[in-house]
Design a protein around this motif. Structure first.
Motif, short mmCIF file in Angstrom:
data_model
loop_
_atom_site.label_atom_id
_atom_site.label_comp_id
_atom_site.label_asym_id
_atom_site.label_seq_id
_atom_site.Cartn_x
_atom_site.Cartn_y
_atom_site.Cartn_z
N VAL A 56 0.85 -1.19 0.00
CA VAL A 56 0.00 0.00 0.00
C VAL A 56 0.89 1.24 0.00
O VAL A 56 1.73 1.42 0.88
CB VAL A 56 -0.94 0.03 1.22
N ALA A 57 0.69 2.07 -1.01
CA ALA A 57 1.44 3.33 -1.13
C ALA A 57 0.45 4.48 -1.05
O ALA A 57 -0.68 4.36 -1.50
CB ALA A 57 2.17 3.37 -2.46
N GLY A 58 0.89 5.57 -0.46
CA GLY A 58 -0.01 6.71 -0.35
C GLY A 58 0.70 8.03 -0.44
O GLY A 58 1.89 8.15 -0.15
N THR A 59 -0.06 9.00 -0.88
CA THR A 59 0.42 10.37 -0.92
C THR A 59 -0.72 11.26 -0.46
O THR A 59 -1.88 10.87 -0.53
CB THR A 59 0.93 10.74 -2.33
N CYS A 60 -0.36 12.44 0.00
CA CYS A 60 -1.36 13.32 0.60
C CYS A 60 -1.21 14.73 0.07
O CYS A 60 -0.10 15.23 -0.08
CB CYS A 60 -1.20 13.30 2.12
#
Length: 183
Positions: A137-141
Motif C-alpha cells: 500500500v502506497a499513499g500520498t497526501c
C-alpha cells in the motif's frame, strides 16, 4: 448491459463499475473532482494505491480462477476497510486506488495499515488448497491550505498525485511487498 429488462439506472451503474468497485475511468474522474474540492475548501486529500503482491505467481501456480478469486476477494476486503465517504476503484488488474477525502497523512497511514493487515489475514480456497495473499500500500497526501503560498504542494494535479503514488508503490514492491509507505 444489453439486457432489455434492465433499467436505465442499472445500465448506468454497471457502466461505472467493474466486478469489485469503480472502474479506472470513473475512479480517475472522481479523483479529479475530489482534488478540485480539496483545493477549493483547503481540505486534506489522501490517495492510496493497493497492489496485490505477486499476483502473477498466484496465476502461474494456481491458474486464472485463483487470480480472479484473489482480485474479487481483495476488492471485497478493500470495500470493507474504507469509510462511506471514501472512493475505491480498480486501477489495473492487480492494483486498486482509494481516495480518502478530508484525510490527513496520519489518517491515510491508519487506513493503509488496516487494509494491509486485513488482506494479510484473508485466506482463499481453490481446489481444496488454502492460500493467503498480501498487498503493498502506497499513499500520498495533498495537505489542505487556505492559500497556495502556505502550501506549495496544493498545485499538484491529478497526474502528479498519481505519479507520486506509483513511485511510492514501486518502493513498496522493491522492499519485498506486504508493506505500507505513505509520503
Amino acid at each position: 448491459i444489453e439486457d432489455p429488462t434492465l433499467s436505465d439506472e442499472e445500465i448506468e451503474r454497471r457502466a461505472l463499475l467493474d466486478l469489485t468497485s469503480y472502474n479506472f475511468w470513473t475512479f480517475y474522474k472522481r479523483l479529479n473532482y475530489e482534488l478540485r474540492r480539496a483545493r477549493r475548501y483547503g481540505r486534506d486529500l489522501s490517495l492510496l494505491l493497493v497492489s496485490i503482491d505477486q499476483l502473477e505467481r498466484v496465476t502461474n501456480h494456481y491458474g486464472l480462477q485463483a487470480e480472479n478469486s484473489v482480485v474479487l476477494s481483495a476488492g471485497r476486503i478493500l470495500l470493507g476497510c474504507v469509510r462511506d465517504v471514501d472512493i475505491a476503484g480498480r486501477c489495473r488488474d492487480d492494483t486498486f486506488g482509494v481516495i480518502l477525502p478530508e484525510t490527513p497523512i496520519t489518517g491515510a497511514e491508519v487506513a493503509a495499515e488496516r487494509i494491509r493487515t486485513k488482506m494479510e489475514d484473508s485466506h482463499i480456497v481453490i481446489d481444496g488448497q488454502s492460500f493467503s495473499f498480501t498487498v503493498s500500500v502506497a499513499g500520498t497526501c495533498l495537505v489542505g491550505a487556505e492559500s497556495e503560498e502556505r502550501n506549495p504542494n496544493i498545485e499538484r494535479g491529478v497526474d502528479q498525485l498519481v505519479a507520486d503514488a506509483i513511485s511510492i508503490l514501486k518502493e513498496c514492491i522493491a522492499a519485498g511487498g506486504n508493506t505500507v509507505i505513505i509520503d
